[in-house]
Design an enzyme around this catalytic site. Sequence first.
Site, mmCIF file in Angstrom:
data_model
loop_
_atom_site.group_PDB
_atom_site.id
_atom_site.type_symbol
_atom_site.label_atom_id
_atom_site.label_comp_id
_atom_site.label_asym_id
_atom_site.label_seq_id
_atom_site.Cartn_x
_atom_site.Cartn_y
_atom_site.Cartn_z
ATOM 1 N N ARG A 147 0.886 -1.168 0.000
ATOM 2 C CA ARG A 147 0.000 0.000 0.000
ATOM 3 C C ARG A 147 0.921 1.215 0.000
ATOM 4 O O ARG A 147 1.531 1.534 1.025
ATOM 5 C CB ARG A 147 -0.911 -0.025 1.223
ATOM 6 C CG ARG A 147 -1.917 1.119 1.291
ATOM 7 C CD ARG A 147 -2.809 0.960 2.516
ATOM 8 N NE ARG A 147 -3.616 2.144 2.743
ATOM 9 C CZ ARG A 147 -4.828 2.331 2.237
ATOM 10 N NH1 ARG A 147 -5.378 1.405 1.478
ATOM 11 N NH2 ARG A 147 -5.507 3.442 2.493
ATOM 12 N N HIS A 174 -6.610 1.130 -7.229
ATOM 13 C CA HIS A 174 -7.028 0.483 -5.968
ATOM 14 C C HIS A 174 -7.923 -0.714 -6.332
ATOM 15 O O HIS A 174 -9.123 -0.717 -6.065
ATOM 16 C CB HIS A 174 -7.776 1.476 -5.095
ATOM 17 C CG HIS A 174 -7.904 1.060 -3.663
ATOM 18 N ND1 HIS A 174 -7.475 -0.169 -3.189
ATOM 19 C CD2 HIS A 174 -8.421 1.710 -2.574
ATOM 20 C CE1 HIS A 174 -7.716 -0.254 -1.904
ATOM 21 N NE2 HIS A 174 -8.284 0.869 -1.497
ATOM 22 N N GLN A 177 -10.350 -2.610 -3.728
ATOM 23 C CA GLN A 177 -11.590 -1.916 -3.385
ATOM 24 C C GLN A 177 -12.667 -2.177 -4.423
ATOM 25 O O GLN A 177 -13.844 -2.367 -4.090
ATOM 26 C CB GLN A 177 -11.339 -0.412 -3.270
ATOM 27 C CG GLN A 177 -12.560 0.382 -2.823
ATOM 28 C CD GLN A 177 -13.032 -0.039 -1.443
ATOM 29 O OE1 GLN A 177 -12.246 -0.088 -0.497
ATOM 30 N NE2 GLN A 177 -14.324 -0.341 -1.321
ATOM 31 N N ASP A 270 -15.971 9.328 -2.766
ATOM 32 C CA ASP A 270 -14.806 8.962 -1.972
ATOM 33 C C ASP A 270 -14.314 10.232 -1.292
ATOM 34 O O ASP A 270 -14.856 11.324 -1.513
ATOM 35 C CB ASP A 270 -13.741 8.347 -2.895
ATOM 36 C CG ASP A 270 -12.526 7.811 -2.135
ATOM 37 O OD1 ASP A 270 -12.663 7.530 -0.931
ATOM 38 O OD2 ASP A 270 -11.450 7.687 -2.743
ATOM 39 N N CYS A 310 -15.875 4.046 0.012
ATOM 40 C CA CYS A 310 -14.884 3.054 0.446
ATOM 41 C C CYS A 310 -14.375 3.288 1.865
ATOM 42 O O CYS A 310 -13.690 2.416 2.407
ATOM 43 C CB CYS A 310 -13.722 3.003 -0.547
ATOM 44 S SG CYS A 310 -12.660 4.457 -0.527
ATOM 45 N N ARG A 337 -14.075 -6.410 1.725
ATOM 46 C CA ARG A 337 -12.632 -6.270 1.555
ATOM 47 C C ARG A 337 -11.902 -7.533 2.020
ATOM 48 O O ARG A 337 -10.845 -7.881 1.471
ATOM 49 C CB ARG A 337 -12.136 -5.043 2.335
ATOM 50 C CG ARG A 337 -12.509 -3.699 1.727
ATOM 51 C CD ARG A 337 -11.856 -3.476 0.368
ATOM 52 N NE ARG A 337 -10.420 -3.667 0.436
ATOM 53 C CZ ARG A 337 -9.552 -2.740 0.836
ATOM 54 N NH1 ARG A 337 -9.997 -1.522 1.167
ATOM 55 N NH2 ARG A 337 -8.257 -2.975 0.870
#
Length: 352
Positions: A147, A174, A177, A270, A310, A337
């Site tokens: 990440r 991402h 997600q 987001d 998210c 997730r």
Amino acid sequence: MFSTLRYVNQPALSTVAKSFVNNGVAKRGMSIAALNAFEGKHFISIDQLSNEELRGLLDLSKKYRDTYGKQSSVDPVTAPKPLTGQSVSMIFQKRSTRTRVSTETGMTLLGGQALFLGPSDIQLGVNESMRDTALVLSRFNSIVLARVFSHDDVLELSKHATVPVINALSDLHHPLQTLADLMALEDHFGDLKGKTLAWVGDGNNVLHDLMLGGAKLGMNIRIATPEGYEANEGVLQTTKKLAAENGTEDVFLTTVASEAVKGSDVVVTDTWVSMGQESEYEKRVKEFDGYQVNSTLMGQANPGAVFLHCLPRHPEEVSDEVFYSPQSLVFPEAENRMWTVMAVMAAQLGKM
């Protein structure tokens, strides 16, 4: 310890979605079999997946929820442990609740071990080169999950690692997600082909993979971003190509939130200020004026439309009235997730 644990709630399925799931159970094994070709591959962005691999990962995620979720009758102690003896090193330049907890818990459920490497544990590309880090961790671990801030970092890791790499977030993509988002939408709607997804907000990494994945599943994509905050042009062109290949409408672009939401079945936003952009907070909040997802904006969507975010969320992005409403799928989305990263790791190791 595991004998007393029952993991997160399985989200309730709509009647239509239940029919979709029931009719698809027989096909699930076939779609999961398509993941045989995924063994040993890196997972960097959604567009690298074939449609069959995307379908397989979503179905394997649902299989793991059925096996290990709270609604399962399987005892966690006696549940299959296909990743026994396997390990994943988790490089975190950027902190995260969901990515760390979902990966550590999911790997444990599958019988493996996850090791957290934060900024104080490893200085990626600082005291040790990216190449050397990739080669060393490949000697210890079965998978490297990263990440990071820069997408170039995860590309460099994947170039030199001799084990599969998972992009757990970069400034460009991402993909984990998106798997969780699409799983939540299929749980609610069933087949997503012909549904319309509206994005309202920053043209960021989360949008990039969501529009790629949505187009692959036959969704129409509508995007509203303020001027200067548009999606990456290369990713947008790839999405347009996928939309044409999968028989959807061309991607709709606007700077007016209500125009994107009109006629949509899914509304997504987001954070407006990502980690590392804190100094831009006041400027961004001003420039995103009119982009809050509230009941008025949701009223422009189709009846029965749902909302995704998210997390973590901030009140300027979405009102409490929407965020905590029955329209909101944010918490099933968050739960997913775990099931989806479990599917990715198992498929990469060919141990499903």
